[in-house]
Scaffold this motif. Sequence first.
Motif, PDB file in Angstrom:
ATOM      1  N   SER A 116      -4.027   8.453   1.966  1.00 19.16           N
ATOM      2  CA  SER A 116      -2.861   7.895   1.276  1.00 19.16           C
ATOM      3  C   SER A 116      -2.184   8.963   0.416  1.00 19.16           C
ATOM      4  CB  SER A 116      -3.265   6.690   0.427  1.00 19.16           C
ATOM      5  OG  SER A 116      -4.169   7.043  -0.594  1.00 19.16           O
ATOM      6  N   THR A 117      -2.983   9.837  -0.180  1.00 19.60           N
ATOM      7  CA  THR A 117      -2.394  10.956  -0.921  1.00 19.60           C
ATOM      8  C   THR A 117      -1.684  11.916   0.030  1.00 19.60           C
ATOM      9  OG1 THR A 117      -3.933  10.835  -2.786  1.00 19.60           O
ATOM     10  CG2 THR A 117      -2.936  12.985  -2.332  1.00 19.60           C
TER      11      THR A 117
ATOM     12  N   CYS B  95       0.849  -1.200   0.000  1.00 15.62           N
ATOM     13  CA  CYS B  95       0.000   0.000   0.000  1.00 15.62           C
ATOM     14  C   CYS B  95       0.879   1.242   0.000  1.00 15.62           C
ATOM     15  CB  CYS B  95      -0.974   0.012   1.172  1.00 15.62           C
ATOM     16  SG  CYS B  95      -0.227   0.232   2.782  1.00 15.62           S
ATOM     17  N   THR B  96       0.334   2.299  -0.538  1.00 13.81           N
ATOM     18  CA  THR B  96       1.043   3.579  -0.602  1.00 13.81           C
ATOM     19  C   THR B  96       1.278   4.142   0.797  1.00 13.81           C
ATOM     20  OG1 THR B  96       0.218   4.086  -2.808  1.00 13.81           O
ATOM     21  CG2 THR B  96       0.830   5.962  -1.422  1.00 13.81           C
ATOM     22  N   ASP B  97       0.293   3.990   1.692  1.00  9.41           N
ATOM     23  CA  ASP B  97       0.452   4.500   3.059  1.00  9.41           C
ATOM     24  C   ASP B  97       1.782   4.047   3.659  1.00  9.41           C
ATOM     25  OD1 ASP B  97      -1.972   5.893   3.350  1.00  9.41           O
ATOM     26  OD2 ASP B  97      -3.056   4.047   3.797  1.00  9.41           O
TER      27      ASP B  97
ATOM     28  N   ASN C 112      -3.708   3.423  -3.720  1.00 14.03           N
ATOM     29  CA  ASN C 112      -3.197   2.953  -2.422  1.00 14.03           C
ATOM     30  C   ASN C 112      -2.843   1.466  -2.451  1.00 14.03           C
ATOM     31  OD1 ASN C 112      -2.393   3.056   0.237  1.00 14.03           O
ATOM     32  ND2 ASN C 112      -4.452   3.064   1.090  1.00 14.03           N
TER      33      ASN C 112
ATOM     34  N   GLY D  16      -6.825   6.036  -4.498  1.00 18.27           N
ATOM     35  CA  GLY D  16      -6.841   5.632  -3.099  1.00 18.27           C
ATOM     36  C   GLY D  16      -7.531   6.649  -2.203  1.00 18.27           C
TER      37      GLY D  16
END
Length: 762
Positions: free
Chosen positions: A508-509, A443-445, A491, A504
Motif C-alpha cells: 500500500s505504501t 483502502c489506500t491501495d 491502508n 498498512g
Amino acid sequence: MNAENSNILGSHYPKNVAFVGDYLPRQCGIATFTADLYQSYHQFFPDANPIVVSVNDTPKGYAYPDEVRYEFYQHRQESYGKAAEFLNTKNVEVVCLQHEYGIFGGPAGNYILTLLQNLRAPVVTTFHTILENPDQDQLEVLRSIAGLSARVVCMTEKGKGFLTTIYGIPEEKIDLIPHGVPDMPFVDPHFYKDHFGMEGKQMLLTFGLLSPNKGIENVIRALPRIVAQFPNVVYTVLGATHPNLVREQGEVYRESLQQLAVECGVAEHVQFTNRFVELPDLLEYLGATDIYVTPYLNPAQITSGTLSYAFGCGKAVVSTPYWHAEELLSDGRGILVPFGDSEAIADSIIHLLEDETLRHTMRKKGYMMGRDMIWERVIGRYGDTFSQAHQRSSRRQVLQKPETTDWFNLPAVRTDHLFRLSDDTGIIQHARFHLPCNEEGYCTDDNARALVLTLMLEASGLADRKLSALTDTYAAFLNYAYSPEYRRFRNFMGYDRRWLEEVGSEDSTGRAIWALGACIGRSRDQNLITWAMGMFENVLPHVADMTSPRTWAFVLLGISEYRKKFSNDRLIKTIHQQLLEKLMLLFNATATDDWPWFEESLTYDNAKLPHALLLSDDQAMIEAGLRSLRWLMDLQTAETGHFQPIGCNGFYVKGQPRAYYDQQPVEAHSTISACLAAYELTGDGDWYRQALSVYTWFMGQNDLSLPLYDSQTGGCRDGLHIDRVNRNQGAESTLSYLLSLTELHIAQRQLAGTPQLSSNIV
C-alpha cells in the motif's frame, strides 16, 4: 436407406462423435432424446463410431448399455473435469451436448462449463430449454455454453428468436433442427387397438413422465361431457410418475388423479399405465390412438418430445397453446385450447370425434409435415452441423482475435462507475453487484490507483472537468493515510473514517508512492505537485528497508513518473538504482532456463516485476525484464490464443500445478501496462498487439467467453471463476479495467503520430 437420403448422409460427416447428456434407462425425456440421437447416428452412418458420456442424478448410476463409455455424477464438479479428460483421450471429432438446466449440477447447472472449458474437440449444443425470462444465473450459463460451442441447435423458430434477442447469440451460429420422430406408417388406429383390448373404443392418449404441470386433471374433468356423447371413449395416461416426484411425494399426484376420476364418475374410462414405456410399445400405443392430448399448464415450453412423436406419427392433437404446440399445430394441424379450460377440451374432443373427415385431414397434415422430422432426415441435418463444427474448432471460432480493421476501435473511457463508487472521502473498495459496499470502507491501495487514473486522464485530455474534483479527493485520502511516525501509509479505513490499523502493508505504501510520482510527473496543478513532492521525499528514503519485490516495483513506477519532470534529481536516481539492483539480484538468484523469474512462485500483479526492470537504463536489466515478460506472456496465453492469467486460488508455485482460477482483472492490467512499456522501449509492434489481446480478456475473449466489463454500468466484474464471473464490481477491478483502457488510448495516440511503427503493427 432410400436413394434420396443416400446422397444426404454422405461419408464426409465426422465419425467419432461423443453424445453428452443423460441416457436410458434413466427415466427422463432428455435421456430418451440422447438415446434416439445416438442410435440414429449409429444406424444411418454405419461406419461411424459414436459413444455416449452420461450424467447421473444418483451416485450409483444406472445399468447402461455398452455405448455409454463414461459416466459422471451431477453434483460432483470435479467429475466434469474428469469426463473432459476422458473425451480428450479419445479420438473425438465432435462433442454433442444435450442441455437442460436441471440435469447438471451447480447454480443453473453451471458445472457443465467445467467440462466444456476443458474439451479439445469442438462442441455442438442442443438447447432443450430456452427461457423467455431467465434469471441472471440462467442467462449467463446459457450464454457461456453457447460461447464455448461451435454451433448451437434449437428445435423451434421461437427458440431461435429467444437465442438471438434475449441471449445475444449470433443467428449465423444457430441451426434450427426439429425434434426427431420415429418413422411410422400412416395407419388406421383400429389396426393396433386389439393389442390393448380396445376394439370398438375411441382412445385418447397422454404420455410422458407424470407430474402436476401436465394438466391431466383438466382432461379428466372434461370426460363426463365427452363420455355422455361417446360412451366408448377411454383416456389412457401412459407413463411412470417422474422419479423426482416419487422421491419427494411418492404417488400422491397419481392417486389424486385416480380419486378425481372416481369423483367425476369416469373411473372406468381412465386407464393409468404406470411404467416407463420403451419405443416399440410406445409406437403401438400411438398407433391405437384416435386423439392425442397435451393439456400442459404453462406456455413456457419451447419443445415437447411427446407432442413431436404424436404429431409425426399422424395423430389428431388437442393441446393447450404452449410455445411448441402453437408453432407445430398452426394452419389446421391441430386444435389449441386455453390453459386450464376443461370445457374447451371437451368441446374440441367431441368435435373431432363427431367429424371423422376433419380428424383424418388433421392427421394427414401432421403426418406429411412430420416426414421432415423422421430421424433419418433429422440426423442428416445434425451431420451437417457436426461437419461445420469439425471444420472450425469451437474455441477458435469464439475466441478469435478481432479483424485488423476493428483492432484499434477502443471504446470510450467511461467514469460513471468510478463516480458511483466514490464519495467525499475516497473510493469505496468493494461493491455488491454495482452498488458500493459502504460498510466495508476504503483502502489506500484503491485510492492510489484511482489517483493515478485521474491524473492519466487529465494529462491525456481524456477527462472531463468533473474528474479534477475526484483527483483532489483521492489525494486528500492519501494525505490522511500518511503516518509521519512510521513514514508509511495506513491502508484500511472504516466507513466512519477511522483507521483500522496503525500502518498498512508495504504494497500500500508502494502504490501510494506510485500515485505521488504520478502527481509530480503528470499534474499541471502546482499546489498538488508541491504537496506530492514533500510527501514523496519524506517516504522514499525508507523504501530500501522494505522486503516486498512488488513494493519495489510500485516505487520504481512512481520514480519513473517523477523523472518525467525531474530526471536529474540525484537522491531519486540513487534510490532508483538501489531498487533495480535489488530486483536484479532476485532474478539472478532464482532464474533458470525454464523458469526465468524473480521468485519460486507467481502470485499477484506479476507483470509489475519485469515492468520495473524495463524502466532501467541498464541493458542487462532491460534484457532480463524482456525475457521474464516473454516467458510470463507465453505462460499466460491459452492454446487458443486468449489471455489466461495465473489464478489467485492457489497461484503457481514452481514444480506444482498452476491455478487457473480465480482470474483477476488486476493481472490483466499489470500485463497490459508491462507490454506497452516493452513496446515503448523496443518499438516492436508485437508487444502492442499483445497488450490489445490481453485487453480483450475484459470483453469476453477468455476461458468462459464472458465479459468482465459491464457496458450497462461502466464497471468491471471482480474476477473469472471456474464456472462464472464474479458479478460484484469493486474498485480494484474497475480501476484495473479503466487504467488498462486509458493506457491503451494513450499508446494509440502515440502510435497515430508515428506512421512508420503503425504500419509494422497492422
